[in-house]
Motif scaffolding. Structure first.
Motif, PDB file in Angstrom:
ATOM      1  N   LYS A  58      -0.739  17.581 -13.188  1.00  0.00           N
ATOM      2  CA  LYS A  58      -0.538  16.423 -12.638  1.00  0.00           C
ATOM      3  C   LYS A  58      -0.233  15.683 -11.940  1.00  0.00           C
ATOM      4  O   LYS A  58       0.702  15.343 -11.761  1.00  0.00           O
ATOM      5  N   THR A  59      -0.638  14.752  -9.827  1.00  0.00           N
ATOM      6  CA  THR A  59      -0.120  14.098  -9.869  1.00  0.00           C
ATOM      7  C   THR A  59      -0.985  13.229  -9.096  1.00  0.00           C
ATOM      8  O   THR A  59      -2.498  13.266  -9.290  1.00  0.00           O
ATOM      9  N   PHE A  60      -0.558  12.054  -8.642  1.00  0.00           N
ATOM     10  CA  PHE A  60      -1.899  10.997  -8.484  1.00  0.00           C
ATOM     11  C   PHE A  60      -0.693  10.193  -6.605  1.00  0.00           C
ATOM     12  O   PHE A  60      -0.033  10.639  -6.656  1.00  0.00           O
ATOM     13  N   THR A  61      -1.857  10.149  -5.903  1.00  0.00           N
ATOM     14  CA  THR A  61      -1.371   9.280  -4.689  1.00  0.00           C
ATOM     15  C   THR A  61      -1.763   8.300  -4.517  1.00  0.00           C
ATOM     16  O   THR A  61      -2.583   6.754  -4.940  1.00  0.00           O
ATOM     17  N   VAL A  62      -1.258   7.513  -4.177  1.00  0.00           N
ATOM     18  CA  VAL A  62      -1.032   5.621  -4.053  1.00  0.00           C
ATOM     19  C   VAL A  62      -0.158   5.562  -2.814  1.00  0.00           C
ATOM     20  O   VAL A  62       0.016   6.096  -1.794  1.00  0.00           O
ATOM     21  N   ARG A  63      -1.731   4.973  -2.359  1.00  0.00           N
ATOM     22  CA  ARG A  63      -1.919   4.388  -0.593  1.00  0.00           C
ATOM     23  C   ARG A  63      -1.253   2.559  -0.354  1.00  0.00           C
ATOM     24  O   ARG A  63      -2.409   2.210  -1.025  1.00  0.00           O
ATOM     25  N   LYS A  64      -1.039   2.200  -0.292  1.00  0.00           N
ATOM     26  CA  LYS A  64      -0.612   0.740   0.792  1.00  0.00           C
ATOM     27  C   LYS A  64      -0.959   0.951   2.416  1.00  0.00           C
ATOM     28  O   LYS A  64      -0.103   1.752   3.051  1.00  0.00           O
ATOM     29  N   GLU A  65      -0.604  -0.288   2.474  1.00  0.00           N
ATOM     30  CA  GLU A  65      -0.609  -0.369   3.991  1.00  0.00           C
ATOM     31  C   GLU A  65       0.356  -1.665   4.143  1.00  0.00           C
ATOM     32  O   GLU A  65       0.721  -2.773   3.588  1.00  0.00           O
ATOM     33  N   SER A  66       1.706  -1.043   5.149  1.00  0.00           N
ATOM     34  CA  SER A  66       2.488  -1.919   5.130  1.00  0.00           C
ATOM     35  C   SER A  66       2.591  -2.140   6.676  1.00  0.00           C
ATOM     36  O   SER A  66       2.661  -1.337   7.670  1.00  0.00           O
ATOM     37  N   TYR A  67       2.805  -3.965   7.076  1.00  0.00           N
ATOM     38  CA  TYR A  67       3.472  -4.230   8.337  1.00  0.00           C
ATOM     39  C   TYR A  67       2.050  -3.390   9.338  1.00  0.00           C
ATOM     40  O   TYR A  67       1.682  -3.261  10.304  1.00  0.00           O
ATOM     41  N   GLY A  68       0.609  -3.142   8.803  1.00  0.00           N
ATOM     42  CA  GLY A  68      -0.839  -2.428   9.578  1.00  0.00           C
ATOM     43  C   GLY A  68      -0.421  -1.046   9.684  1.00  0.00           C
ATOM     44  O   GLY A  68      -1.261  -0.325  10.122  1.00  0.00           O
ATOM     45  N   VAL A  69       0.734  -0.272   8.761  1.00  0.00           N
ATOM     46  CA  VAL A  69       0.422   0.977   9.067  1.00  0.00           C
ATOM     47  C   VAL A  69       0.179   2.158   7.386  1.00  0.00           C
ATOM     48  O   VAL A  69       1.140   1.348   6.727  1.00  0.00           O
ATOM     49  N   GLY A  70      -0.868   2.499   7.466  1.00  0.00           N
ATOM     50  CA  GLY A  70      -0.898   3.729   5.944  1.00  0.00           C
ATOM     51  C   GLY A  70       0.478   3.879   5.380  1.00  0.00           C
ATOM     52  O   GLY A  70       0.589   4.654   6.037  1.00  0.00           O
ATOM     53  N   ARG A 102      -8.418   6.336   4.977  1.00  0.00           N
ATOM     54  CA  ARG A 102      -7.158   6.411   5.824  1.00  0.00           C
ATOM     55  C   ARG A 102      -7.968   6.183   7.148  1.00  0.00           C
ATOM     56  O   ARG A 102      -7.290   5.642   8.362  1.00  0.00           O
ATOM     57  N   ASN A 103      -9.752   5.662   7.104  1.00  0.00           N
ATOM     58  CA  ASN A 103     -10.159   5.508   8.259  1.00  0.00           C
ATOM     59  C   ASN A 103     -10.582   3.907   8.106  1.00  0.00           C
ATOM     60  O   ASN A 103     -10.034   3.422   9.601  1.00  0.00           O
ATOM     61  N   LEU A 104      -9.930   2.689   7.895  1.00  0.00           N
ATOM     62  CA  LEU A 104      -9.938   2.208   7.658  1.00  0.00           C
ATOM     63  C   LEU A 104      -8.816   1.478   7.205  1.00  0.00           C
ATOM     64  O   LEU A 104      -7.507   1.760   7.225  1.00  0.00           O
ATOM     65  N   LYS A 105      -8.972  -0.419   7.947  1.00  0.00           N
ATOM     66  CA  LYS A 105      -7.413  -0.724   7.809  1.00  0.00           C
ATOM     67  C   LYS A 105      -8.097  -2.206   7.906  1.00  0.00           C
ATOM     68  O   LYS A 105      -8.686  -2.584   7.751  1.00  0.00           O
ATOM     69  N   GLY A 106      -7.266  -1.919   6.684  1.00  0.00           N
ATOM     70  CA  GLY A 106      -6.810  -4.166   6.387  1.00  0.00           C
ATOM     71  C   GLY A 106      -7.753  -4.564   5.116  1.00  0.00           C
ATOM     72  O   GLY A 106      -7.740  -4.019   4.435  1.00  0.00           O
ATOM     73  N   LYS A 107      -8.796  -5.241   5.637  1.00  0.00           N
ATOM     74  CA  LYS A 107      -9.162  -6.111   5.122  1.00  0.00           C
ATOM     75  C   LYS A 107     -10.777  -5.488   4.608  1.00  0.00           C
ATOM     76  O   LYS A 107     -11.032  -5.600   3.634  1.00  0.00           O
ATOM     77  N   VAL A 108     -11.406  -4.955   6.010  1.00  0.00           N
ATOM     78  CA  VAL A 108     -12.279  -3.871   5.825  1.00  0.00           C
ATOM     79  C   VAL A 108     -11.623  -2.949   4.957  1.00  0.00           C
ATOM     80  O   VAL A 108     -12.861  -2.307   4.028  1.00  0.00           O
ATOM     81  N   ALA A 109     -10.290  -2.264   4.550  1.00  0.00           N
ATOM     82  CA  ALA A 109     -10.361  -1.294   3.683  1.00  0.00           C
ATOM     83  C   ALA A 109     -10.711  -1.628   2.061  1.00  0.00           C
ATOM     84  O   ALA A 109     -10.768  -0.724   0.986  1.00  0.00           O
ATOM     85  N   GLN A 110      -9.847  -2.884   1.603  1.00  0.00           N
ATOM     86  CA  GLN A 110      -9.728  -3.455   0.341  1.00  0.00           C
ATOM     87  C   GLN A 110     -10.924  -4.526   0.335  1.00  0.00           C
ATOM     88  O   GLN A 110     -11.814  -4.281  -1.301  1.00  0.00           O
TER      89      GLN A 110
END
Lengths: 154, 236
Positions: A58-70, A102-110
């Protein structure tokens, strides 16, 4: 998973007392990193976008945005290097895999993930639990009724 | 060459070492293996062990095979394989061979299996040809291309790689590490992949190239994985 692979769970599945996180939640993963002889713990905070596999796989993927880079990181669920996991935000989403982030950025993604406050979530769980108990009770009574009627028929 | 076992591929998963390294493992189920016949130098001209596994019903076997099993006093078995050994006198007919008797974790083994059948396959799948562009005006994508010259030699070379039946053939994977042996569950964990589908028949034997310097270095390198393997509980 096949029955034989399930036998391995007793032997190789370490007990993990993670909080019950799901896709859409924001979690903080404390991951142990070895640098030479030194060991340190590095937290990684982001949205869980995928949970896959079963058993030791079992695995899980965590995504974060750091300085505008996913940034995405895949963690094995049962990795001994995960010190602990904290849920920082409970999110409500309508998909099992949040690849669209993955296709969204910043506030829109949140904005795509609806945040649920902790007390709201707890109340929700409580309501669910009560409903489940009531259902069980009803079911039990129904079976008892049929049993007694069956006895009468005898 | 040495004694080997008959097993079945159950699937792949991963296990961890205590310091967090994930080892990809193939789970091999090893049913009860019995020695059916011992071939001796005097009688057969060579020394070998015939080993069988997986019990069979009488109606599924031919009469000569049933006779063979009865003669040697062994249960009726579905699969038979032969292994060349140098010391056949150490074994008895009808004796059960267990994986923990001949292998131990940290050993290198070879696995022989039948690969997945792929039917009639083109050259890109069968021989890893690179093919032709998919776009930019091309109308020739996955075909073979040129297969020879002109009047000299005026024929196609023998053994030219062309489309045809691919897969479903015997394949030996050499020098896989035995990560762990689960005695009660009758399971072998091998590092890496083995040929064939889940449930496919495998033959596991001692590595034929294990004595080589390179392989021994590899074995030494992988030793720490086996030693640090993260085990949670014993058999339930």
């Amino acid at each position: 998973m096949s029955r034989i692979l399930e036998k391995l769970n007793n032997r190789y599945l370490p007990k993990k007392d993670y909080p019950n996180f799901k896709v859409g939640d924001t979690v903080k993963v404390y991951y142990r990193i070895k640098e030479g002889d030194r060991e340190r713990i590095q937290p990684f905070e982001g949205v869980v976008i995928r949970i896959r596999g079963s058993g030791t796989d079992k695995t899980f993927t965590v995504r974060k945005e750091s300085y505008g880079v996913g940034i995405e990181r895949i963690f094995p669920y049962y990795s001994p290097n995960i010190e602990k996991i904290e849920i920082t935000k409970i999110g409500k989403v309508r998909r099992a895999k949040l690849y669209f982030l993955r296709n969204l950025k910043g506030k829109v993604a949140q904005r795509k993930i609806k945040e649920i406050k902790k007390w709201e979530y707890e109340a929700m769980q409580k309501r669910k639990e009560e409903a489940r108990k009531e259902k069980e009770k009803a079911l039990q009574e129904a079976t008892q009724d049929t049993e007694t009627s069956a006895n009468l028929n005898d | 060459m040495g004694i080997g076992l008959i097993g079945k591929k159950a699937g792949m998963t991963r296990v961890f070492t205590a310091d967090g390294i994930a080892i990809p493992v193939t789970v091999v189920e090893v049913p009860e293996n019995y020695i059916v016949q011992i071939k001796t130098l005097e009688k057969d001209g060579y020394t070998a062990l015939q080993i069988g596994a997986v019990e069979a019903k009488e109606k599924h076997l031919t009469k000569p095979l049933i006779g063979h099993f009865k003669k040697h006093g062994v249960k009726l078995l579905k699969y038979l394989r032969e292994f060349k050994v140098e010391n056949p006198q150490e074994f008895k007919e009808g004796q059960e061979i267990k994986p923990e008797d001949i292998f131990s974790s940290g050993d290198l083994v070879d696995v022989v299996g039948t690969s997945k059948g792929r039917g009639f396959a083109g050259t890109m799948k069968r021989w890893d040809f690179s093919g032709f562009p998919k776009s930019h005006g091309h109308r020739y994508h996955r075909a073979v291309g040129a297969i020879g010259n002109r009047s000299d030699p005026g024929r196609i070379w023998k053994g030219k790689k062309m489309p045809g039946h691919y897969g479903a053939e015997k394949i030996r994977v050499q020098s896989l590490l035995v990560v762990d042996i689960l005695v009660e569950e009758k399971i072998l964990l091998l590092k890496g992949s083995v040929p064939g589908p889940n449930g496919g028949l495998l033959v596991i034997e001692k590595s034929t190239i294990g004595y080589r310097k390179k392989q021994q270095l590899k074995q030494k390198k992988l030793k720490s994985l086996v030693e640090n393997l993260l085990k949670v509980g014993e058999a339930s």
